[in-house]
Design an enzyme around this catalytic site. Sequence first.
Site, short mmCIF file in Angstrom:
data_model
loop_
_atom_site.label_atom_id
_atom_site.label_comp_id
_atom_site.label_asym_id
_atom_site.label_seq_id
_atom_site.Cartn_x
_atom_site.Cartn_y
_atom_site.Cartn_z
N SER A 143 79.69 45.44 45.44
CA SER A 143 79.88 46.56 45.42
C SER A 143 80.60 46.38 43.87
O SER A 143 81.08 45.84 43.10
CB SER A 143 80.86 47.03 45.42
OG SER A 143 81.33 49.13 45.29
N TYR A 157 87.63 50.24 50.38
CA TYR A 157 85.90 50.11 50.01
C TYR A 157 86.70 48.48 49.33
O TYR A 157 85.79 47.75 49.11
CB TYR A 157 85.44 50.87 50.48
CG TYR A 157 83.71 50.58 49.96
CD1 TYR A 157 83.55 50.73 50.80
CD2 TYR A 157 83.48 50.26 48.08
CE1 TYR A 157 82.46 50.01 51.01
CE2 TYR A 157 81.83 50.19 48.26
CZ TYR A 157 81.43 49.78 49.42
OH TYR A 157 79.76 49.12 48.84
#
Length: 248
Positions: A143, A157
Amino acid sequence: MMIKTLSGKVAIVTGGSRGIGAAIALRLAESGADIAITYASRADSAEAVAQQIRAAGQRALAIKADSADAAAVRSAVDQAAAAFGRLDILVNNAGIFTGGTVEQVTLEDFDHIIAANLRGAFVASQAAAAHMGEGGRIVSIGSNLVGRVGRAGIGLYVMSKAALTGLSQAMARDLGPRGITVNIVHPGPTDTDMNPATTERADQARAAMAIPKYGEPGQIAGLVAWLASPEAQYATGGTYTIDGGTNA
């Protein structure tokens, strides 16, 4: 007509039943690879992707395996190699998102996201490497938030994807002598059912981009396909951010 740069190759894409994972599976199939995908619960979606792969002229296999279940992940990789007789490419795409600030998230949340986003990729990579020879490819999906944490409440995350980045670089060192490359792709905001481009948060995300538009799953898949191709044989240990310039 797309050149079949992956003709004769076999790939497994974890979390390949929808979104970016499905796009990657289809793009690798268009390049000539036979494809196995894993899914956690959406058997109908997984089979629909498998049918599209077959329509592209390639063999396909959908395997139920939750990324947080280490035994299931290892079994899925071994099943794919046994079914197709070899394994050349692993794409660690499966993962989950758990939101909440450091005061809100629980230890169970912590353990679950590590199991799904990091341990699952480690187990899949370890299992896949046992089947790979010279020219093997491992690509993980991270990400762009690893490079720029743009808001509160996403710590778990980001942590899991940052750890996955470190793992990928370490595995590149471990597996490089065998001719196996390991890389990680960091997508930015990408228009999927989990992150649609039509919400208020999407408008905020676009404001931070150099190219103010959401990415498309196929654009992420194109980068992964290149990393899986013979052209990328000298590219390893790399982090590739594709986010419309959000982190520029």
